[in-house]
Design a protein around this motif. Sequence first.
Motif, PDB file in Angstrom:
ATOM      1  N   VAL A   3     113.421  50.446  32.399  1.00  0.00           N
ATOM      2  CA  VAL A   3     113.999  50.167  31.091  1.00  0.00           C
ATOM      3  C   VAL A   3     113.015  49.309  30.320  1.00  0.00           C
ATOM      4  CG1 VAL A   3     115.907  49.045  29.887  1.00  0.00           C
ATOM      5  CG2 VAL A   3     116.332  50.284  32.016  1.00  0.00           C
ATOM      6  N   ASP A   4     112.744  49.710  29.085  1.00  0.00           N
ATOM      7  CA  ASP A   4     111.857  48.905  28.249  1.00  0.00           C
ATOM      8  C   ASP A   4     112.493  47.548  27.981  1.00  0.00           C
ATOM      9  OD1 ASP A   4     109.848  50.795  27.997  1.00  0.00           O
ATOM     10  OD2 ASP A   4     110.641  51.615  26.131  1.00  0.00           O
ATOM     11  N   ARG A   5     111.640  46.545  27.898  1.00  0.00           N
ATOM     12  CA  ARG A   5     112.089  45.198  27.535  1.00  0.00           C
ATOM     13  C   ARG A   5     111.567  44.910  26.135  1.00  0.00           C
ATOM     14  NH1 ARG A   5     115.690  42.325  30.170  1.00  0.00           N
ATOM     15  NH2 ARG A   5     114.543  40.396  29.975  1.00  0.00           N
ATOM     16  N   TRP A   6     112.321  44.117  25.394  1.00  0.00           N
ATOM     17  CA  TRP A   6     111.927  43.710  24.057  1.00  0.00           C
ATOM     18  C   TRP A   6     111.895  42.199  23.965  1.00  0.00           C
ATOM     19  CZ3 TRP A   6     115.769  47.116  20.789  1.00  0.00           C
ATOM     20  CH2 TRP A   6     115.269  48.408  20.701  1.00  0.00           C
ATOM     21  N   HIS A   7     110.996  41.712  23.133  1.00  0.00           N
ATOM     22  CA  HIS A   7     110.970  40.294  22.759  1.00  0.00           C
ATOM     23  C   HIS A   7     111.519  40.233  21.335  1.00  0.00           C
ATOM     24  CE1 HIS A   7     109.733  36.136  22.576  1.00  0.00           C
ATOM     25  NE2 HIS A   7     109.300  36.393  21.354  1.00  0.00           N
ATOM     26  N   VAL A   8     112.556  39.419  21.126  1.00  0.00           N
ATOM     27  CA  VAL A   8     113.233  39.347  19.836  1.00  0.00           C
ATOM     28  C   VAL A   8     113.046  37.953  19.238  1.00  0.00           C
ATOM     29  CG1 VAL A   8     115.453  39.572  18.651  1.00  0.00           C
ATOM     30  CG2 VAL A   8     114.958  41.006  20.643  1.00  0.00           C
ATOM     31  N   GLU A   9     112.646  37.922  17.984  1.00  0.00           N
ATOM     32  CA  GLU A   9     112.491  36.657  17.266  1.00  0.00           C
ATOM     33  C   GLU A   9     113.222  36.737  15.937  1.00  0.00           C
ATOM     34  OE1 GLU A   9     108.545  35.047  16.749  1.00  0.00           O
ATOM     35  OE2 GLU A   9     107.857  36.068  18.554  1.00  0.00           O
ATOM     36  N   VAL A  10     113.760  35.608  15.504  1.00  0.00           N
ATOM     37  CA  VAL A  10     114.363  35.501  14.179  1.00  0.00           C
ATOM     38  C   VAL A  10     113.562  34.466  13.399  1.00  0.00           C
ATOM     39  CG1 VAL A  10     116.418  34.884  12.855  1.00  0.00           C
ATOM     40  CG2 VAL A  10     116.667  36.090  15.044  1.00  0.00           C
ATOM     41  N   ASP A  11     113.076  34.871  12.236  1.00  0.00           N
ATOM     42  CA  ASP A  11     112.346  33.943  11.372  1.00  0.00           C
ATOM     43  C   ASP A  11     113.377  33.082  10.650  1.00  0.00           C
ATOM     44  OD1 ASP A  11     110.933  32.605   9.390  1.00  0.00           O
ATOM     45  OD2 ASP A  11     109.612  34.305   8.992  1.00  0.00           O
ATOM     46  N   ARG A  12     113.545  31.868  11.138  1.00  0.00           N
ATOM     47  CA  ARG A  12     114.584  30.983  10.614  1.00  0.00           C
ATOM     48  C   ARG A  12     114.291  30.538   9.175  1.00  0.00           C
ATOM     49  NH1 ARG A  12     118.075  29.036  14.435  1.00  0.00           N
ATOM     50  NH2 ARG A  12     118.158  26.930  13.613  1.00  0.00           N
ATOM     51  N   VAL A  59     117.490  40.558   5.022  1.00  0.00           N
ATOM     52  CA  VAL A  59     116.213  39.939   4.640  1.00  0.00           C
ATOM     53  C   VAL A  59     115.100  40.221   5.657  1.00  0.00           C
ATOM     54  CG1 VAL A  59     117.239  38.147   3.199  1.00  0.00           C
ATOM     55  CG2 VAL A  59     116.922  37.721   5.639  1.00  0.00           C
ATOM     56  N   GLU A  60     115.344  41.151   6.585  1.00  0.00           N
ATOM     57  CA  GLU A  60     114.369  41.515   7.618  1.00  0.00           C
ATOM     58  C   GLU A  60     113.799  40.300   8.338  1.00  0.00           C
ATOM     59  OE1 GLU A  60     111.413  44.311   6.251  1.00  0.00           O
ATOM     60  OE2 GLU A  60     112.904  45.908   6.086  1.00  0.00           O
ATOM     61  N   ALA A  61     114.705  39.410   8.779  1.00  0.00           N
ATOM     62  CA  ALA A  61     114.284  38.201   9.485  1.00  0.00           C
ATOM     63  C   ALA A  61     114.080  38.438  10.972  1.00  0.00           C
ATOM     64  CB  ALA A  61     115.320  37.099   9.275  1.00  0.00           C
ATOM     65  N   ILE A  62     114.470  39.610  11.484  1.00  0.00           N
ATOM     66  CA  ILE A  62     114.406  39.888  12.917  1.00  0.00           C
ATOM     67  C   ILE A  62     113.193  40.753  13.230  1.00  0.00           C
ATOM     68  CG2 ILE A  62     115.594  40.920  14.892  1.00  0.00           C
ATOM     69  CD1 ILE A  62     118.234  40.440  13.308  1.00  0.00           C
ATOM     70  N   ALA A  63     112.389  40.291  14.170  1.00  0.00           N
ATOM     71  CA  ALA A  63     111.220  41.045  14.627  1.00  0.00           C
ATOM     72  C   ALA A  63     111.412  41.379  16.098  1.00  0.00           C
ATOM     73  CB  ALA A  63     109.945  40.236  14.437  1.00  0.00           C
ATOM     74  N   ILE A  64     111.072  42.609  16.463  1.00  0.00           N
ATOM     75  CA  ILE A  64     111.148  43.059  17.851  1.00  0.00           C
ATOM     76  C   ILE A  64     109.764  43.534  18.258  1.00  0.00           C
ATOM     77  CG2 ILE A  64     112.215  44.672  19.471  1.00  0.00           C
ATOM     78  CD1 ILE A  64     114.544  44.956  17.466  1.00  0.00           C
ATOM     79  N   THR A  65     109.277  42.995  19.370  1.00  0.00           N
ATOM     80  CA  THR A  65     107.981  43.405  19.904  1.00  0.00           C
ATOM     81  C   THR A  65     108.113  43.692  21.390  1.00  0.00           C
ATOM     82  OG1 THR A  65     107.355  41.098  20.304  1.00  0.00           O
ATOM     83  CG2 THR A  65     106.634  42.078  18.214  1.00  0.00           C
ATOM     84  N   LEU A  66     107.105  44.343  21.941  1.00  0.00           N
ATOM     85  CA  LEU A  66     107.063  44.569  23.380  1.00  0.00           C
ATOM     86  C   LEU A  66     106.407  43.364  24.030  1.00  0.00           C
ATOM     87  CD1 LEU A  66     105.927  48.308  23.574  1.00  0.00           C
ATOM     88  CD2 LEU A  66     108.251  47.386  23.634  1.00  0.00           C
ATOM     89  N   PRO A  67     107.055  42.771  25.046  1.00  0.00           N
ATOM     90  CA  PRO A  67     106.450  41.622  25.723  1.00  0.00           C
ATOM     91  C   PRO A  67     105.113  42.032  26.341  1.00  0.00           C
ATOM     92  CG  PRO A  67     108.703  41.999  26.494  1.00  0.00           C
ATOM     93  CD  PRO A  67     108.327  43.155  25.629  1.00  0.00           C
ATOM     94  N   GLY A  68     104.207  41.110  26.353  1.00  0.00           N
ATOM     95  CA  GLY A  68     102.898  41.389  26.948  1.00  0.00           C
ATOM     96  C   GLY A  68     101.929  41.939  25.922  1.00  0.00           C
ATOM     97  N   SER A  69     102.195  43.154  25.431  1.00  0.00           N
ATOM     98  CA  SER A  69     101.264  43.792  24.496  1.00  0.00           C
ATOM     99  C   SER A  69     101.453  43.300  23.065  1.00  0.00           C
ATOM    100  CB  SER A  69     101.438  45.309  24.524  1.00  0.00           C
ATOM    101  OG  SER A  69     102.656  45.695  23.904  1.00  0.00           O
TER     102      SER A  69
END
Length: 78
Positions: A3-12, A59-69
């Motif tokens: 299962v793919d993992r995601w790193h999720v961030e919110v630009d506060r 406001v597109e405050a949420i970013a999702i990236t792949l951990p590691g890469s």
Amino acid sequence: MTVDRWHVEVDRAVCIGSGMCVNHAPGSFALDSARQSHPADPELDANEKVLAAAEGCPVEAIAITLPGSGEVVFPPED
């Protein structure tokens, strides 16, 4: 099957506290006392509800990236 993992961030600095992310992905996001969103866990299994939350953020405050890469999942790069 992995299962793919995601790193999720919110630009506060961008978050307006609409709560849309909490509505789309309950348990994956929470609002703090200042009504700022944050992920319940910054790394999680990829899932449609979290992607819908990112896509639905006004406001597109949420970013999702792949951990590691660091490969961007959302928002799409132009």
